[in-house]
Design a protein around this motif. Structure first.
Motif, short mmCIF file in Angstrom:
data_model
loop_
_atom_site.label_atom_id
_atom_site.label_comp_id
_atom_site.label_asym_id
_atom_site.label_seq_id
_atom_site.Cartn_x
_atom_site.Cartn_y
_atom_site.Cartn_z
N PRO A 132 0.84 -1.22 0.00
CA PRO A 132 0.00 0.00 0.00
C PRO A 132 0.86 1.25 0.00
CG PRO A 132 0.04 -0.98 2.19
CD PRO A 132 0.77 -1.94 1.29
N LYS A 133 0.38 2.29 -0.68
CA LYS A 133 1.10 3.57 -0.72
C LYS A 133 0.44 4.58 0.21
CE LYS A 133 2.84 3.09 -5.46
NZ LYS A 133 2.95 3.72 -6.79
N LEU A 134 1.26 5.43 0.80
CA LEU A 134 0.76 6.41 1.76
C LEU A 134 -0.31 7.32 1.17
CD1 LEU A 134 3.95 7.48 3.73
CD2 LEU A 134 1.77 6.81 4.76
N LYS A 135 -0.13 7.70 -0.09
CA LYS A 135 -1.07 8.64 -0.71
C LYS A 135 -2.17 7.94 -1.50
CE LYS A 135 2.26 12.45 -1.00
NZ LYS A 135 2.94 13.42 -1.89
N GLY A 136 -2.32 6.65 -1.26
CA GLY A 136 -3.34 5.88 -1.96
C GLY A 136 -2.75 5.06 -3.09
N GLY A 137 -3.48 4.08 -3.54
CA GLY A 137 -2.97 3.21 -4.58
C GLY A 137 -2.09 2.12 -4.00
N GLN A 157 14.23 -10.14 -15.21
CA GLN A 157 12.99 -10.79 -15.62
C GLN A 157 11.86 -10.50 -14.63
OE1 GLN A 157 13.49 -14.98 -16.49
NE2 GLN A 157 14.53 -14.51 -18.42
N PHE A 158 12.19 -10.41 -13.34
CA PHE A 158 11.16 -10.04 -12.37
C PHE A 158 10.59 -8.66 -12.69
CE2 PHE A 158 13.16 -12.71 -8.68
CZ PHE A 158 12.80 -13.87 -9.34
N GLY A 159 11.45 -7.77 -13.19
CA GLY A 159 10.98 -6.46 -13.60
C GLY A 159 9.93 -6.54 -14.70
N VAL A 160 10.16 -7.43 -15.65
CA VAL A 160 9.21 -7.64 -16.75
C VAL A 160 7.90 -8.21 -16.21
CG1 VAL A 160 8.79 -8.84 -18.93
CG2 VAL A 160 11.09 -8.01 -18.39
N LEU A 161 8.00 -9.25 -15.40
CA LEU A 161 6.80 -9.91 -14.85
C LEU A 161 5.99 -8.94 -13.99
CD1 LEU A 161 8.45 -13.29 -13.76
CD2 LEU A 161 6.89 -12.98 -15.68
N GLY A 162 6.67 -8.21 -13.11
CA GLY A 162 5.96 -7.28 -12.23
C GLY A 162 5.32 -6.13 -12.99
N SER A 163 6.01 -5.64 -14.02
CA SER A 163 5.48 -4.55 -14.81
C SER A 163 4.20 -4.96 -15.54
CB SER A 163 6.54 -4.08 -15.82
OG SER A 163 6.05 -3.02 -16.61
N LEU A 164 4.20 -6.15 -16.12
CA LEU A 164 3.02 -6.63 -16.83
C LEU A 164 1.85 -6.89 -15.88
CD1 LEU A 164 4.67 -9.01 -19.44
CD2 LEU A 164 3.46 -6.88 -19.92
N LEU A 165 2.14 -7.41 -14.69
CA LEU A 165 1.09 -7.61 -13.70
C LEU A 165 0.48 -6.27 -13.29
CD1 LEU A 165 -0.43 -9.44 -11.62
CD2 LEU A 165 1.46 -8.96 -10.03
N ALA A 166 1.33 -5.29 -13.01
CA ALA A 166 0.85 -3.97 -12.60
C ALA A 166 -0.02 -3.33 -13.68
CB ALA A 166 2.03 -3.07 -12.27
N GLN A 167 0.42 -3.48 -14.92
CA GLN A 167 -0.28 -2.84 -16.03
C GLN A 167 -1.60 -3.54 -16.33
OE1 GLN A 167 2.33 -2.10 -19.31
NE2 GLN A 167 0.68 -1.71 -20.75
N SER A 168 -1.59 -4.87 -16.33
CA SER A 168 -2.77 -5.62 -16.77
C SER A 168 -3.82 -5.78 -15.69
CB SER A 168 -2.34 -7.01 -17.27
OG SER A 168 -1.45 -6.90 -18.35
N TYR A 170 -3.78 -4.51 -12.41
CA TYR A 170 -4.03 -3.36 -11.53
C TYR A 170 -4.15 -2.04 -12.28
CZ TYR A 170 -3.02 -6.80 -7.97
OH TYR A 170 -3.06 -7.93 -7.18
N GLN A 171 -4.16 -2.10 -13.62
CA GLN A 171 -4.40 -0.93 -14.49
C GLN A 171 -3.49 0.25 -14.15
OE1 GLN A 171 -7.72 -2.39 -13.13
NE2 GLN A 171 -7.10 -3.80 -14.74
N ILE A 172 -2.21 0.00 -13.90
CA ILE A 172 -1.24 1.06 -13.67
C ILE A 172 -0.56 1.36 -15.00
CG2 ILE A 172 0.86 1.72 -12.44
CD1 ILE A 172 0.04 -0.23 -10.21
N MET A 221 7.39 6.61 -5.26
CA MET A 221 8.58 6.67 -6.10
C MET A 221 8.58 5.60 -7.20
SD MET A 221 11.62 7.60 -3.40
CE MET A 221 12.85 7.66 -4.72
N ALA A 222 7.83 4.52 -6.98
CA ALA A 222 7.78 3.44 -7.98
C ALA A 222 6.48 2.67 -7.82
CB ALA A 222 8.99 2.51 -7.80
N ASP A 223 6.22 1.81 -8.80
CA ASP A 223 5.03 0.95 -8.77
C ASP A 223 5.39 -0.52 -8.59
OD1 ASP A 223 3.09 3.12 -9.48
OD2 ASP A 223 4.27 3.13 -11.33
N VAL A 224 6.59 -0.88 -9.04
CA VAL A 224 7.07 -2.26 -8.94
C VAL A 224 8.45 -2.23 -8.29
CG1 VAL A 224 7.72 -4.35 -10.20
CG2 VAL A 224 5.80 -2.95 -11.00
N TYR A 225 8.59 -3.00 -7.21
CA TYR A 225 9.86 -3.05 -6.48
C TYR A 225 10.45 -4.45 -6.64
CZ TYR A 225 7.78 1.08 -4.35
OH TYR A 225 7.19 2.30 -4.16
#
Length: 313
Positions: A132-137, A157-168, A170-172, A221-225
């Protein structure tokens, strides 16, 4: 769409899984079917106790259960009629579109890799959690325990997997991917982070924004860590304690309420050839429901197909 639910997995199964299945069934749309895998008579009796019709479910009877403390590989091999083993066999045979369980995490990882297998090109599947983020989301942290030791290429590769999950799921839009480190400067970190940074910086498959520190995890600062599974699991367990501490201290705060694992259900195993979600061993009915709904979202967004496309040679 058919989603398989292991009815015997978890510390509070089968009561919690039955109540969770009922809650999920009320939310699923027409054409979205729950397949309950476990001791059918026990499950039917619990549905009857809760005055809920069994007609809306499919049942697959099993006679064995993989315990939470059992050796994952031995259990999967030696208990072919366990609810986890049967669920993965059905997933492999195309009789399910997704499978979820709050049972033995190791058995879920082994089962996924033995049955539906890793997507060609993916070196190691990863498990994720929501931050969870402090300012929501929210943000996504991976890996959180599937791979205690990693190579730099695996973190990329984790960066690729996490990015696609976030985008698809969670609509980020254009999710920002960061490397978890002990400093923001490019040259900081252990040997793994130092070797990973330039590879992530060169990647064109995701939006890399550099290093972040532990204090930045709940910021915007980021969406995928991205981190190795050892680091991620330590962070996950510490973050889970925040919610428990606020309850024990009698504190009520919307931000800390969002650390409640029940809201997110479970952790998807990313990088295998079908949607698989692993729930917390202490999963409540609410968590079970959300595990099922996460499976639904992964199927509806064709997440696995996006992974396959991203890792094509």
């Amino acid at each position: 769409m058919k989603i398989g639910l292991d009815m015997m997995g978890g510390d509070y199964a089968p009561k919690a899984t039955v109540l969770g299945a009922i809650a999920a069934h009320k939310t699923l749309a027409e054409g979205q079917k729950l397949v309950l895998i476990g001791d059918s008579q026990v499950i039917r009796d619990l549905l009857e106790e809760n005055n809920y019709s069994a007609d809306g479910f499919e049942f697959v009877h099993t006679t064995e259960v993989i315990g939470m403390g059992e050796h994952p590989t031995k259990a999967v091999v030696q208990k072919p009629d366990s609810s986890i083993s049967v669920g993965f066999q059905m997933l492999k045979d195309g009789k399910l579109d997704a499978f979820t369980s709050a049972g033995n995490t190791g058995a879920m990882l082994v089962g996924a890799m033995f049955s539906v297998k890793t997507i060609p090109g993916v070196q190691r599947p990863a498990m994720t959690t929501i931050v969870p983020k402090l300012k929501g989301g929210l943000g996504i942290l991976l890996d959180v325990g599937a791979n205690a030791d990693c190579k730099p290429e695996v973190l990329v590769q984790f960066g690729v997997l996490g990015s696609l999950l976030a985008q698809s799921v969670y609509q980020i839009d254009n999710p920002r991917v960061a490397l978890m480190n002990i400093g923001e400067e490019e040259e900081k970190g252990n040997l793994l982070c130092q070797a990973t940074y330039p590879l992530m910086k060169e990647s064109t498959q995701f939006n890399f924004v550099g290093n972040v520190e532990g204090r930045d995890l709940f910021s915007d600062m980021a969406d995928v860590y991205v981190c190795d599974g050892f680091t991620g699991n330590v962070i996950l367990k510490m973050a889970e304690s925040f919610y428990v501490i606020t309850i024990k201290k009698g504190l009520k705060d919307e931000f800390f309420d969002r650390f409640n694992y029940e809201q997110y259900g479970g952790s998807p195993i990313l990088g295998v050839n079908a949607p698989v979600v692993v729930g917390h061993g202490i999963s409540s009915p609410e968590a079970i429901k959300n595990m099922v709904l996460l499976c639904r979202d992964m199927v509806e967004t064709n997440l696995v197909d996006q992974f396959k496309k991203a890792f094509q040679p």
